[in-house]
Every structure is written in structure tokens, then in C-alpha cells.
Design an enzyme around this catalytic site. Structure first.
Site, PDB file in Angstrom:
ATOM      1  N   TYR A   1       5.458   3.904   3.895  1.00 21.71           N
ATOM      2  CA  TYR A   1       5.413   3.434   5.102  1.00 21.71           C
ATOM      3  C   TYR A   1       6.528   3.430   6.216  1.00 21.71           C
ATOM      4  O   TYR A   1       6.195   3.311   7.544  1.00 21.71           O
ATOM      5  CB  TYR A   1       4.815   2.012   5.193  1.00 21.71           C
TER       6      TYR A   1
ATOM      7  N   LYS B   1       4.914   2.447 -10.658  1.00 21.97           N
ATOM      8  CA  LYS B   1       4.439   3.715 -11.386  1.00 21.97           C
ATOM      9  C   LYS B   1       5.873   4.561 -11.915  1.00 21.97           C
ATOM     10  O   LYS B   1       5.748   5.525 -11.717  1.00 21.97           O
ATOM     11  CB  LYS B   1       3.645   4.689 -10.603  1.00 21.97           C
TER      12      LYS B   1
ATOM     13  N   ASP C   1      -1.924   2.307 -12.034  1.00 25.78           N
ATOM     14  CA  ASP C   1      -3.379   2.526 -12.367  1.00 25.78           C
ATOM     15  C   ASP C   1      -4.150   1.607 -13.449  1.00 25.78           C
ATOM     16  O   ASP C   1      -5.190   1.271 -13.383  1.00 25.78           O
ATOM     17  CB  ASP C   1      -3.441   3.971 -13.087  1.00 25.78           C
TER      18      ASP C   1
ATOM     19  N   ASP D   1      -0.827  -2.517  -0.276  1.00 21.28           N
ATOM     20  CA  ASP D   1      -1.904  -2.517   0.736  1.00 21.28           C
ATOM     21  C   ASP D   1      -3.065  -2.245  -0.359  1.00 21.28           C
ATOM     22  O   ASP D   1      -4.393  -2.871   0.140  1.00 21.28           O
ATOM     23  CB  ASP D   1      -1.562  -1.057   1.424  1.00 21.28           C
TER      24      ASP D   1
ATOM     25  N   ASP E   1      -6.761  -4.854  -1.031  1.00 19.14           N
ATOM     26  CA  ASP E   1      -8.084  -4.879  -0.698  1.00 19.14           C
ATOM     27  C   ASP E   1      -8.920  -4.823  -2.007  1.00 19.14           C
ATOM     28  O   ASP E   1     -10.122  -5.315  -1.893  1.00 19.14           O
ATOM     29  CB  ASP E   1      -8.068  -3.324   0.266  1.00 19.14           C
TER      30      ASP E   1
HETATM   31  P1  ATP Z   1      -9.544   0.371  10.236  1.00 24.38           P
HETATM   32  O1  ATP Z   1      -9.411   1.708  10.535  1.00 24.38           O
HETATM   33  O2  ATP Z   1      -9.148  -0.642  11.562  1.00 24.38           O
HETATM   34  O3  ATP Z   1      -8.715  -0.101   8.887  1.00 24.38           O
HETATM   35  P2  ATP Z   1     -12.134   0.218   8.631  1.00 24.38           P
HETATM   36  O4  ATP Z   1     -13.383  -0.127   9.108  1.00 24.38           O
HETATM   37  O5  ATP Z   1     -11.459   1.300   8.040  1.00 24.38           O
HETATM   38  O6  ATP Z   1     -10.951  -0.193   9.955  1.00 24.38           O
HETATM   39  P3  ATP Z   1     -11.653  -2.469   7.590  1.00 24.38           P
HETATM   40  O7  ATP Z   1     -11.767  -2.984   9.078  1.00 24.38           O
HETATM   41  O8  ATP Z   1     -10.882  -3.052   6.790  1.00 24.38           O
HETATM   42  O9  ATP Z   1     -11.318  -1.012   7.679  1.00 24.38           O
HETATM   43  O10 ATP Z   1     -13.362  -2.735   7.061  1.00 24.38           O
HETATM   44  C1  ATP Z   1     -13.717  -2.061   5.915  1.00 24.38           C
HETATM   45  C2  ATP Z   1     -15.274  -2.555   6.067  1.00 24.38           C
HETATM   46  O11 ATP Z   1     -15.261  -3.796   5.624  1.00 24.38           O
HETATM   47  C3  ATP Z   1     -15.865  -2.694   7.310  1.00 24.38           C
HETATM   48  O12 ATP Z   1     -16.546  -1.390   7.669  1.00 24.38           O
HETATM   49  C4  ATP Z   1     -16.852  -3.759   7.308  1.00 24.38           C
HETATM   50  O13 ATP Z   1     -18.168  -3.336   6.850  1.00 24.38           O
HETATM   51  C5  ATP Z   1     -16.110  -4.785   6.394  1.00 24.38           C
HETATM   52  N1  ATP Z   1     -15.445  -5.605   6.971  1.00 24.38           N
HETATM   53  C6  ATP Z   1     -14.367  -5.859   7.440  1.00 24.38           C
HETATM   54  N2  ATP Z   1     -14.018  -6.793   7.903  1.00 24.38           N
HETATM   55  C7  ATP Z   1     -14.973  -7.723   7.920  1.00 24.38           C
HETATM   56  C8  ATP Z   1     -15.385  -8.937   8.495  1.00 24.38           C
HETATM   57  N3  ATP Z   1     -14.532  -9.787   9.016  1.00 24.38           N
HETATM   58  N4  ATP Z   1     -16.636  -9.317   8.084  1.00 24.38           N
HETATM   59  C9  ATP Z   1     -17.632  -8.663   7.726  1.00 24.38           C
HETATM   60  N5  ATP Z   1     -17.244  -7.415   7.150  1.00 24.38           N
HETATM   61  C10 ATP Z   1     -16.139  -6.823   7.282  1.00 24.38           C
END
Ligand code: ATP
Length: 344
Positions: A125, A171, A204, A228, A232
Site C-alpha cells: 500500500y 506468508k 492461505d 484488508d 472483508d
Molecule cells: P469500492 O470501489 O468503493 O470499494 P465496491 O462496491 O467495490 O466499492 P464495497 O463498497 O465494499 O465495494 O461493496 C461490495 C458490495 O457489498 C456492494 O456491491 C454491496 O452490494 C455490498 N455492500 C457494501 N456495503 C453495504 C452496505 N452498507 N449495505 C448493504 N450492502 C453493502
């Protein structure tokens, strides 16, 4: 009376919607917080030609804490030479070296209860990418100093929270110098905390175990990129991204943000779950030592989930962001008037 000053950066996508909910909730439990909004991110870049400025970070550094929504990375980056990511800039310029991400299942009640400590300033990063002939190169930077700093903080917080186990994730079998340095520095710090069982795992196989048997884990200590991804993943096997709060901690200031991003697919539809942002606001109050007010917010969220009147789409319902926010505000009202605390 607290009189604390909060810098608010709603950002892009669903950021403004969920941050609006969090600010309403903060105002309901604490009448004397001072809020100032700052514009940063992709929308700001399109409008003003910058995503964040040095003057802005200098101004923000004078606040007690920062509440941050989300940023969209410009899809058309080539058109914006010199683009600076607001969140990466703030983490670096405000010295926010620790990213703390608790993942506790409060909706599906799966028993998942993790505390993830992610080093926040180094690794890939640092964004030092370049072309060398036909090779695309990204530098991964890991230092002894930063590795020890995050490890010290993680073990101190684990001890303070009476946590039993720390898993160092790396890793080092492949990345012997970088990940090896991180693992060894963390192991060294761990020796000062004999009451906490320490293990280390390869990233992994760790991910596989986390999915198969999440109850095996308690605290996780790792580098920036793995942290990160793992947070998730953990949010996904927990209640989902709509529930996961986080804190970016430095020596002088801290920034609080939902783990999720700007979710452009949901933006402007009043459909996002605001709970991750609301719980991030509660973490902020804990940091500001407004513990009782933080407890009221956490209890109001627990009460809202228990009553189950409103469910956003990620919870299988069709409730709106605004409906969920109103429900939480209603619960705060009940808690304050009747002193009913949920989720003890
Ligand atoms: P970015 O490019 O900003 O990271 P992203 O869509 O790639 O955006 P996230 O915003 O983390 O990544 O979201 C991934 C998916 O998770 C979204 O498409 C959505 O469907 C779901 N999601 C994220 N946040 C929420 C929330 N607060 N409530 C409901 N669903 C959510």
C-alpha cells in the site's frame, strides 16, 4: 460536556447516506459534539480537480477524531494524473498506523467474535509501482519499527480486552525477508504477553480455516494487504459488510469508517445498511472516552435487530437506510427514557 471536534468526510457512493445516519445517531446521544464537513474523493475530484489536499489534512489534524464514509477510486484514473486516494493520504499524513476491525456477529448470531489488527502504513500500500522494461513492479515495504508498533498495540489491546489468543498471519515461507521480518517482530513482542496464546499461520491456510471453523480464532495480527482481504472475508462469514465497523488509530488522532467501500451499485438509492457506519461512530465515542454514549448506540443497534421491524436488503428485507436510522433513533430514545440496555 465533551465539546469534541469531529471532522466528517462523507465521500462518494453510499458514503454520504451512511454517514448522515451515523451523524444523526451521534447527535442523539451527545448534544455538544462539533461537526465540520470536508469534501474529498472522486466527486470532489470531478468538481474541483483534486480528491484531497495537503491543506485539508493539516486542517483535519486539528480535530479530535474523523468520521469517514467511503471513496470511489476513479475508474478513469488516466485522466487524473497525480490522483491521491483520500483514505491512503489520511492514513499516512495523520500517522494512522493501526487499523482495528472488530467482526462480531450481532445479526445472525453465529458466535463469530474477532478482533483484527492490521498494519496500516506499509506493505504494497505504499503504492510504489513502476514499469521496468517488460515487468510491472510493486514494492512491498515492511520495517521492524512498524511491525513492532502494530504488534505492541495489538497485544496491549488484547490484554485490555481479556482476549485469549493472537494469530499472526503471514506468508513467510515464500516472502522470507518481508513477511519473515513481520512474523519475527510480532513473535518477539508476544514474549511479553505470556497469558495470551500466540500462534502464527500462513495466510492461505488461515483463510481456509477461518471459513471452516471461525471459532478457532480470537485476535488476528497481520500486514496491510492480508488485513484488508481477511477483514472483508471475516465480514462475509459474519453478518456482512453492512455490519463491519473500523478504526484507524494514530498517536494523536483516529479515523473511523465502515469496512465497506462506496458500493456504487447502491449509491443514491437509500438502500445501504447504515449499521457499519453507526457502529464506527460508537467506536469513535469509545475512543473519545464517551463510553456511556457509545454503549447506548451499541444497545440501540442490538435492540433494533432484536425487534426486527426494519431489515435492509442485505438482511433479506426491503427497508431503507432512512428507516433503519429512524428505528435506531427510536431505540436510543427508549434506552435514554427507560434505561433498557440490550445485548448485555
Ligand atoms: P469500492 O470501489 O468503493 O470499494 P465496491 O462496491 O467495490 O466499492 P464495497 O463498497 O465494499 O465495494 O461493496 C461490495 C458490495 O457489498 C456492494 O456491491 C454491496 O452490494 C455490498 N455492500 C457494501 N456495503 C453495504 C452496505 N452498507 N449495505 C448493504 N450492502 C453493502
Amino acid at each position: 460536556m465533551s465539546g469534541k471536534k469531529i471532522a466528517v468526510i462523507p465521500g462518494d457512493g453510499i458514503g454520504p447516506e451512511v454517514i448522515d445516519a451515523a451523524v444523526q445517531v451521534l447527535k442523539a446521544v451527545c448534544s455538544d459534539l462539533y461537526f465540520q464537513n470536508f469534501e474529498a474523493g472522486y466527486e470532489c475530484l470531478k468538481k474541483n480537480g483534486y480528491a484531497i489536499t495537503g491543506d485539508m489534512t493539516a486542517e483535519i489534524s486539528k480535530f479530535d477524531a474523523v468520521l469517514f464514509g467511503a471513496n470511489t477510486t476513479p475508474p478513469d484514473l488516466r485522466n487524473y494524473k497525480g490522483y491521491k486516494s483520500p483514505i491512503l493520504t489520511l492514513r499516512r499524513d495523520l500517522g494512522l498506523f493501526a487499523n482495528i476491525r472488530p467482526v462480531k456477529s450481532i445479526f445472525k448470531n453465529t458466535g463469530l467474535d474477532l478482533l483484527i489488527f492490521r498494519e496500516n502504513t506499509e506493505d504494497l500500500y505504499v503504492q510504489r509501482e513502476f514499469m521496468r522494461g517488460g515487468e510491472a513492479v510493486a514494492e512491498k515495504i515492511i520495517t521492524e519499527k512498524s511491525s513492532r508498533r502494530i504488534a505492541e498495540l495489538a497485544y496491549k489491546q488484547a490484554r485490555a480486552n481479556r482476549r485469549k489468543k493472537m494469530t499472526i498471519v503471514h506468508k513467510a515461507n515464500v516472502l522470507k525477508l518481508t513477511d519473515g521480518l513481520f512474523r519475527n517482530a510480532c513473535r518477539d513482542v508476544a514474549s511479553g504477553y505470556p497469558e495470551i496464546t500466540t500462534e502464527d499461520r500462513l495466510v492461505d491456510s488461515f483463510c481456509c480455516q477461518l471459513v471452516v471453523d471461525p471459532g478457532m480464532f480470537d485476535c488476528i495480527l497481520t500486514m496491510n494487504l492480508y488485513g484488508d482481504i481477511i477483514s472483508d472475508l471475516a465480514a462475509g462469514i459474519g453478518d456482512g459488510l453492512g455490519f463491519a465497523p473500523s478504526c484507524n488509530l494514530g498517536d494523536d488522532i483516529a479515523l473511523f469508517e465502515p469496512v465497506h467501500g462506496s458500493a456504487p451499485d447502491l449509491a443514491g438509492q437509500n438502500r445501504a445498511n447504515p449499521i457499519a457506519a453507526v457502529l464506527s461512530a460508537a467506536m469513535m465515542l469509545e475512543y473519545l472516552e464517551l463510553t456511556e454514549q457509545a454503549r447506548i448506540i451499541q444497545s440501540a443497534v442490538a435492540g433494533t435487530l432484536k425487534k426486527g421491524f426494519t431489515r435492509t436488503f442485505d438482511m433479506g428485507g426491503d427497508g431503507r437506510t432512512g428507516d433503519m436510522t429512524l428505528e435506531i433513533l427510536k431505540q436510543i430514545d427508549i434506552i435514554v427514557k427507560e434505561n433498557v440496555i440490550y445485548g448485555r
